[in-house]
Design a protein around this motif. Structure first.
Motif, PDB file in Angstrom:
ATOM      1  N   PHE A  41      25.083  -9.992  30.666  1.00 38.49           N
ATOM      2  CA  PHE A  41      26.135  -9.999  29.654  1.00 38.49           C
ATOM      3  C   PHE A  41      27.317  -9.233  30.206  1.00 38.49           C
ATOM      4  CE2 PHE A  41      22.767  -6.961  28.749  1.00 38.49           C
ATOM      5  CZ  PHE A  41      23.427  -5.755  28.889  1.00 38.49           C
ATOM      6  N   LYS A  42      28.448  -9.290  29.500  1.00 40.74           N
ATOM      7  CA  LYS A  42      29.641  -8.564  29.935  1.00 40.74           C
ATOM      8  C   LYS A  42      29.424  -7.060  29.779  1.00 40.74           C
ATOM      9  CE  LYS A  42      33.207 -12.061  29.166  1.00 40.74           C
ATOM     10  NZ  LYS A  42      34.501 -12.367  28.497  1.00 40.74           N
ATOM     11  N   ALA A  43      30.078  -6.308  30.655  1.00 35.23           N
ATOM     12  CA  ALA A  43      29.906  -4.852  30.649  1.00 35.23           C
ATOM     13  C   ALA A  43      30.351  -4.223  29.340  1.00 35.23           C
ATOM     14  CB  ALA A  43      30.676  -4.235  31.813  1.00 35.23           C
ATOM     15  N   CYS A  44      31.300  -4.831  28.636  1.00 36.19           N
ATOM     16  CA  CYS A  44      31.788  -4.242  27.392  1.00 36.19           C
ATOM     17  C   CYS A  44      30.700  -4.146  26.335  1.00 36.19           C
ATOM     18  CB  CYS A  44      32.985  -5.027  26.862  1.00 36.19           C
ATOM     19  SG  CYS A  44      32.664  -6.768  26.505  1.00 36.19           S
ATOM     20  N   TYR A  45      29.635  -4.955  26.478  1.00 32.37           N
ATOM     21  CA  TYR A  45      28.540  -4.899  25.514  1.00 32.37           C
ATOM     22  C   TYR A  45      27.451  -3.911  25.916  1.00 32.37           C
ATOM     23  CZ  TYR A  45      30.675  -9.292  24.027  1.00 32.37           C
ATOM     24  OH  TYR A  45      31.560 -10.249  23.605  1.00 32.37           O
ATOM     25  N   LEU A  46      27.532  -3.378  27.123  1.00 30.17           N
ATOM     26  CA  LEU A  46      26.464  -2.522  27.635  1.00 30.17           C
ATOM     27  C   LEU A  46      26.198  -1.294  26.762  1.00 30.17           C
ATOM     28  CD1 LEU A  46      24.413  -1.893  29.869  1.00 30.17           C
ATOM     29  CD2 LEU A  46      26.264  -0.780  31.146  1.00 30.17           C
ATOM     30  N   PRO A  47      27.227  -0.552  26.297  1.00 28.39           N
ATOM     31  CA  PRO A  47      26.930   0.622  25.459  1.00 28.39           C
ATOM     32  C   PRO A  47      26.134   0.279  24.204  1.00 28.39           C
ATOM     33  CG  PRO A  47      29.218   0.662  26.179  1.00 28.39           C
ATOM     34  CD  PRO A  47      28.685  -0.684  26.525  1.00 28.39           C
ATOM     35  N   TRP A  48      26.391  -0.896  23.634  1.00 31.39           N
ATOM     36  CA  TRP A  48      25.697  -1.272  22.399  1.00 31.39           C
ATOM     37  C   TRP A  48      24.285  -1.759  22.702  1.00 31.39           C
ATOM     38  CZ3 TRP A  48      28.495   0.895  18.941  1.00 31.39           C
ATOM     39  CH2 TRP A  48      29.868   1.003  19.145  1.00 31.39           C
ATOM     40  N   LEU A  64      36.373   0.034  31.344  1.00 30.17           N
ATOM     41  CA  LEU A  64      37.150  -0.159  32.561  1.00 30.17           C
ATOM     42  C   LEU A  64      36.657  -1.354  33.367  1.00 30.17           C
ATOM     43  CD1 LEU A  64      37.573   3.554  33.716  1.00 30.17           C
ATOM     44  CD2 LEU A  64      39.357   2.043  32.828  1.00 30.17           C
ATOM     45  N   ASN A  65      35.444  -1.798  33.090  1.00 30.33           N
ATOM     46  CA  ASN A  65      34.864  -2.946  33.784  1.00 30.33           C
ATOM     47  C   ASN A  65      34.404  -4.003  32.779  1.00 30.33           C
ATOM     48  OD1 ASN A  65      34.413  -1.800  36.796  1.00 30.33           O
ATOM     49  ND2 ASN A  65      33.968  -0.184  35.324  1.00 30.33           N
ATOM     50  N   ARG A  66      35.119  -4.156  31.706  1.00 28.25           N
ATOM     51  CA  ARG A  66      34.646  -4.875  30.525  1.00 28.25           C
ATOM     52  C   ARG A  66      34.339  -6.340  30.773  1.00 28.25           C
ATOM     53  NH1 ARG A  66      36.770  -4.035  26.053  1.00 28.25           N
ATOM     54  NH2 ARG A  66      36.426  -6.105  25.216  1.00 28.25           N
ATOM     55  N   ASP A  67      35.024  -6.988  31.696  1.00 30.10           N
ATOM     56  CA  ASP A  67      34.813  -8.416  31.910  1.00 30.10           C
ATOM     57  C   ASP A  67      33.801  -8.721  33.010  1.00 30.10           C
ATOM     58  OD1 ASP A  67      36.604  -9.249  29.925  1.00 30.10           O
ATOM     59  OD2 ASP A  67      38.312  -8.964  31.259  1.00 30.10           O
ATOM     60  N   MET A  68      33.278  -7.696  33.619  1.00 30.07           N
ATOM     61  CA  MET A  68      32.276  -7.902  34.650  1.00 30.07           C
ATOM     62  C   MET A  68      30.915  -8.208  34.030  1.00 30.07           C
ATOM     63  SD  MET A  68      34.006  -7.616  37.419  1.00 30.07           S
ATOM     64  CE  MET A  68      35.427  -8.256  36.526  1.00 30.07           C
ATOM     65  N   ILE A  69      30.121  -8.973  34.735  1.00 32.20           N
ATOM     66  CA  ILE A  69      28.778  -9.317  34.271  1.00 32.20           C
ATOM     67  C   ILE A  69      27.791  -8.285  34.806  1.00 32.20           C
ATOM     68  CG2 ILE A  69      26.947 -11.050  34.245  1.00 32.20           C
ATOM     69  CD1 ILE A  69      29.475 -11.834  32.697  1.00 32.20           C
ATOM     70  N   VAL A  70      26.993  -7.707  33.909  1.00 32.95           N
ATOM     71  CA  VAL A  70      25.976  -6.739  34.300  1.00 32.95           C
ATOM     72  C   VAL A  70      24.608  -7.306  33.961  1.00 32.95           C
ATOM     73  CG1 VAL A  70      27.500  -4.754  33.993  1.00 32.95           C
ATOM     74  CG2 VAL A  70      26.092  -5.531  32.078  1.00 32.95           C
ATOM     75  N   SER A  71      23.620  -6.830  34.675  1.00 33.76           N
ATOM     76  CA  SER A  71      22.243  -7.233  34.430  1.00 33.76           C
ATOM     77  C   SER A  71      21.468  -6.061  33.859  1.00 33.76           C
ATOM     78  CB  SER A  71      21.580  -7.702  35.732  1.00 33.76           C
ATOM     79  OG  SER A  71      22.217  -8.852  36.227  1.00 33.76           O
ATOM     80  N   PHE A  72      20.673  -6.347  32.848  1.00 31.40           N
ATOM     81  CA  PHE A  72      19.838  -5.323  32.241  1.00 31.40           C
ATOM     82  C   PHE A  72      18.379  -5.691  32.483  1.00 31.40           C
ATOM     83  CE2 PHE A  72      18.519  -2.730  28.418  1.00 31.40           C
ATOM     84  CZ  PHE A  72      18.956  -1.528  28.932  1.00 31.40           C
ATOM     85  N   TRP A  73      17.490  -5.097  31.754  1.00 33.70           N
ATOM     86  CA  TRP A  73      16.067  -5.333  31.973  1.00 33.70           C
ATOM     87  C   TRP A  73      15.703  -6.791  31.711  1.00 33.70           C
ATOM     88  CZ3 TRP A  73      12.496  -0.774  30.190  1.00 33.70           C
ATOM     89  CH2 TRP A  73      12.843   0.373  30.906  1.00 33.70           C
ATOM     90  N   PHE A  74      14.694  -7.253  32.429  1.00 30.96           N
ATOM     91  CA  PHE A  74      14.144  -8.603  32.290  1.00 30.96           C
ATOM     92  C   PHE A  74      15.177  -9.678  32.607  1.00 30.96           C
ATOM     93  CE2 PHE A  74      11.969  -5.905  29.079  1.00 30.96           C
ATOM     94  CZ  PHE A  74      10.726  -5.826  29.732  1.00 30.96           C
ATOM     95  N   GLY A  75      16.187  -9.317  33.407  1.00 27.88           N
ATOM     96  CA  GLY A  75      17.139 -10.306  33.886  1.00 27.88           C
ATOM     97  C   GLY A  75      18.197 -10.712  32.896  1.00 27.88           C
ATOM     98  N   THR A  76      18.307 -10.020  31.761  1.00 25.87           N
ATOM     99  CA  THR A  76      19.358 -10.356  30.807  1.00 25.87           C
ATOM    100  C   THR A  76      20.718 -10.028  31.398  1.00 25.87           C
ATOM    101  OG1 THR A  76      19.113  -8.184  29.764  1.00 25.87           O
ATOM    102  CG2 THR A  76      17.882 -10.022  28.798  1.00 25.87           C
TER     103      THR A  76
END
Length: 251
Positions: free
Chosen positions: A150-157, A136-148
Motif C-alpha cells: 500500500f502507499k506509505a501514507c497509510y502506513l501509520p494507520w 514525506l514518502n506518501r506516494d511510495m509503495i511499502v510492503s508490510f507483513w504477509f506481502g501486503t
C-alpha cells in the motif's frame, strides 16, 4: 560483540542516542535499579512535587514483561528504522532541524500526556516520527507483513491497527499520528503547498550546537535538499513529491 559495536556506531548520532536511551531506561527499571514508578509521567508528581525528569524518562521508558515484550521490540524496530531514514534522508546534514522536530513532537506529546493522564510517551513519540516519514514518502509503495502492499501514507494507520492487535493502545498511536501530522502541516504543507507563513523555526543555539554539515542553514518550512531536488525535477509546481520510499523491513 565487535559486530554489534560496529552496527551501533553506524546509526546516525541523534537516532543512536535515542535508541540507546530507549533500551537503557526500560532495562534499569526491569533490573530494579530504579523503581519504574519514577520513570512514568504522573502529573501530580511533575507539577506539584517538582519531579521534572518525568517528561523525559516517560519518553524512553516502557514496562517490558511477558505481555508487553513483543510490542516493545516492534516499536524499538520502528524507532531504529524510521528515525534513521529521516535523519539520513530528508534531514541529512541538518541535525539541528531533526533534533528540533523531535523536541517539538515531544513537547506536544508531553502537553497531551499531562492533559490526558498518559503515563508512557515512548510509543506516541515513535509514531510521530514514523508519521512524518510516511508523509514525506506518501506516494511510495511499502510492503508490510504477509506481502501486503500500500502507499506509505497509510502506513501509520496500518501500524496503529497492528499495535492494537498485539497489545497496544489506540490512544497512544493516535496521539503520535496527530502530533506528527501537526508537525508535517506546519513544516511543509502549510508554508509550501498552501502559501502560508512559517510558524516554526529551529533556534539558532541548536545550529551553533549542531551545525549543518552541508547546504547551509535551513529552517522549518524549507524543504530538505532531497525534497527540493525532487520538486525541481517535477517542475516545481503543483503538489509536492516528498522523496523516495522504502519497503518496511529493508535495511
Amino acid at each position: 560483540m565487535s559486530d554489534i559495536g560496529d552496527w551501533f556506531r553506524s546509526i546516525p548520532a541523534i537516532t543512536r542516542y535515542w535508541f540507546a536511551a530507549t533500551v537503557a531506561v526500560p532495562l534499569v527499571g526491569k533490573l530494579g535499579l530504579i523503581s519504574p514508578a519514577y520513570f512514568v509521567l504522573w502529573p501530580e508528581a511533575f507539577l506539584y512535587r517538582f519531579q521534572i525528569w518525568r517528561p523525559v524518562t516517560a519518553a524512553f521508558f516502557f514496562p517490558v514483561g511477558p505481555g508487553t515484550g513483543f510490542l516493545y521490540l516492534v516499536n524499538l524496530y520502528f524507532l531504529y528504522q524510521y528515525s534513521t531514514r529521516l535523519e539520513t534522508g530528508a534531514f541529512d546534514g541538518r541535525p539541528a532541524d531533526y533534533l528540533f522536530m523531535l523536541l517539538f513532537n515531544w513537547i506536544c506529546i508531553v502537553i497531551t500526556g499531562l492533559a490526558m493522564d498518559m503515563q508512557l510517551l515512548m510509543i506516541p513519540l515513535i509514531m510521530s516520527v514514523l508519521y512524518v516519514w510516511a508523509q514525506l514518502n506518501r506516494d511510495m509503495i511499502v510492503s508490510f507483513w504477509f506481502g501486503t502492499r500500500f502507499k506509505a501514507c497509510y502506513l501509520p494507520w496500518v501500524i496503529l491497527g497492528f499495535n492494537y492487535i498485539i497489545g497496544g493502545s489506540v490512544i497512544n498511536e493516535l496521539i503520535g499520528n496527530l502530533v506528527g501530522h501537526l508537525y508535517f502541516f506546519l513544516m511543509f504543507r502549510y508554508p509550501m503547498d498552501l502559501g502560508g507563513r512559517n510558524f516554526l523555526s529551529t533556534p539558532q543555539f541548536l545550529y551553533r550546537w549542531l551545525p549543518s554539515r552541508r547546504g547551509g542553514v535551513s529552517g522549518f518550512g524549507v524543504p530538505p535538499a532531497s525534497v527540493r531536488r525532487a520538486a525541481d525535477q517535477n517542475g516545481g509546481g503543483g503538489r509536492h513529491h516528498w522523496g523516495q520510499g522504502f519497503r518496511l523491513g529493508d535495511q
